[in-house]
Design a protein around this motif. Sequence first.
Motif, PDB file in Angstrom:
ATOM      1  N   ARG A 152       0.033   6.156  -5.808  1.00 23.49           N
ATOM      2  CA  ARG A 152      -0.044   6.140  -7.274  1.00 23.49           C
ATOM      3  C   ARG A 152      -1.435   5.756  -7.778  1.00 23.49           C
ATOM      4  N   GLY A 153      -2.361   5.526  -6.844  1.00 23.55           N
ATOM      5  CA  GLY A 153      -3.709   5.147  -7.245  1.00 23.55           C
ATOM      6  C   GLY A 153      -3.799   3.745  -7.807  1.00 23.55           C
ATOM      7  N   LEU A 154      -2.851   2.871  -7.429  1.00 29.23           N
ATOM      8  CA  LEU A 154      -2.790   1.518  -7.995  1.00 29.23           C
ATOM      9  C   LEU A 154      -3.167   0.423  -7.005  1.00 29.23           C
ATOM     10  N   MET A 155      -3.482   0.794  -5.766  1.00 33.38           N
ATOM     11  CA  MET A 155      -3.769  -0.220  -4.750  1.00 33.38           C
ATOM     12  C   MET A 155      -5.116  -0.896  -5.017  1.00 33.38           C
ATOM     13  N   PRO A 156      -5.148  -2.231  -5.105  1.00 31.72           N
ATOM     14  CA  PRO A 156      -6.425  -2.941  -5.293  1.00 31.72           C
ATOM     15  C   PRO A 156      -7.390  -2.642  -4.152  1.00 31.72           C
ATOM     16  N   GLY A 203       0.801  -1.226   0.000  1.00 33.10           N
ATOM     17  CA  GLY A 203       0.000   0.000   0.000  1.00 33.10           C
ATOM     18  C   GLY A 203       0.827   1.266   0.000  1.00 33.10           C
ATOM     19  N   ARG A 204       1.987   1.243   0.648  1.00 31.64           N
ATOM     20  CA  ARG A 204       2.810   2.452   0.717  1.00 31.64           C
ATOM     21  C   ARG A 204       3.353   2.844  -0.654  1.00 31.64           C
ATOM     22  N   VAL A 205       3.532   1.843  -1.522  1.00 26.83           N
ATOM     23  CA  VAL A 205       4.013   2.122  -2.889  1.00 26.83           C
ATOM     24  C   VAL A 205       2.837   2.361  -3.826  1.00 26.83           C
ATOM     25  N   GLU A 208     -11.271   3.929 -13.449  1.00 26.04           N
ATOM     26  CA  GLU A 208     -11.381   4.071 -11.999  1.00 26.04           C
ATOM     27  C   GLU A 208     -11.334   5.544 -11.628  1.00 26.04           C
ATOM     28  N   PHE A 209     -12.004   5.926 -10.547  1.00 19.63           N
ATOM     29  CA  PHE A 209     -11.952   7.312 -10.110  1.00 19.63           C
ATOM     30  C   PHE A 209     -12.191   7.386  -8.604  1.00 19.63           C
ATOM     31  N   ARG A 210     -11.728   8.475  -8.045  1.00 18.58           N
ATOM     32  CA  ARG A 210     -11.951   8.753  -6.615  1.00 18.58           C
ATOM     33  C   ARG A 210     -11.835  10.259  -6.401  1.00 18.58           C
ATOM     34  N   ASN A 211     -12.692  10.802  -5.537  1.00 22.70           N
ATOM     35  CA  ASN A 211     -12.597  12.240  -5.307  1.00 22.70           C
ATOM     36  C   ASN A 211     -11.269  12.605  -4.648  1.00 22.70           C
ATOM     37  N   ASP A 212     -10.769  13.798  -4.967  1.00 23.02           N
ATOM     38  CA  ASP A 212      -9.543  14.278  -4.341  1.00 23.02           C
ATOM     39  C   ASP A 212      -9.876  15.017  -3.043  1.00 23.02           C
ATOM     40  N   LYS A 213      -8.873  15.612  -2.418  1.00 23.81           N
ATOM     41  CA  LYS A 213      -9.066  16.252  -1.108  1.00 23.81           C
ATOM     42  C   LYS A 213      -9.978  17.470  -1.172  1.00 23.81           C
ATOM     43  N   ASP A 214     -10.198  18.004  -2.385  1.00 21.50           N
ATOM     44  CA  ASP A 214     -11.070  19.168  -2.543  1.00 21.50           C
ATOM     45  C   ASP A 214     -12.478  18.786  -3.008  1.00 21.50           C
TER      46      ASP A 214
END
Length: 226
Positions: A134-138, A128-130, A162-168
């Motif tokens: 990078r948005g690559l963690m399953p 997970g740390r790597v 794939e998508f995920r909201n950012d901090k904003d």
Amino acid sequence: MGKPSKRFEALLNKSKNLTPQPVLEAVQFLKEFNTTKFDQTVELAVRLGIDPKQADQIVRGAVVLPHGIGKTLRVLVFAKGDLVSQAEEAGADYVGGEEFAAKIKDGWTDFDVCIASPDMMGIVGPLGRVLGPRGLMPSPRAGTVTPEVAKTVKEYKAGKVEFRNDKDGNVHARVGKLSFDAEKLAENIRAFLDHLESLKPAAIKGHYVRGVHVSATMSPGIQIAA
């Protein structure tokens, strides 16, 4: 940030007086900005009315776009047993276990998607740390931790995003290439926005989608009428 090029400034002047456009018209305007020799990636930026600090308002998912994204994704699968051959037959670029975990720990990330069967998370978890930054963690939520690895590989090869909201509270996603027909780009955008709408958190009381812009790699953004 350096001074914008004359080409970009000209495009900016051309776009700044545009009112929000319906999806197809926005794409048609965007295609007029195609003044480069390479095939630019088209991206959506969606401003959401969420509080990203609240766990019950995180927006994350994946969707298969009807016309793909114009790029063949490199897929790594963590699997064992019969799932290895199934993943390979489905088109995975890399399939294995600890040998790939060791490569990733050494800094290897030459892939676009990482999929893992649930019984491999003991190996994948420490990565997970790597992979995370990078948005690559399953993730089960994104559908990339799954026993159906072959099906998932095929979906990503067909253009799953794939998508995920950012901090904003914004969501960014690739939706194709500028060389696509305007109608196909518009269909991809509508499919993405429809899927995003289906993920509206129950905790949201006001406007969910606050703004949508479409842009290409070397172009200004054009606002899409919500």
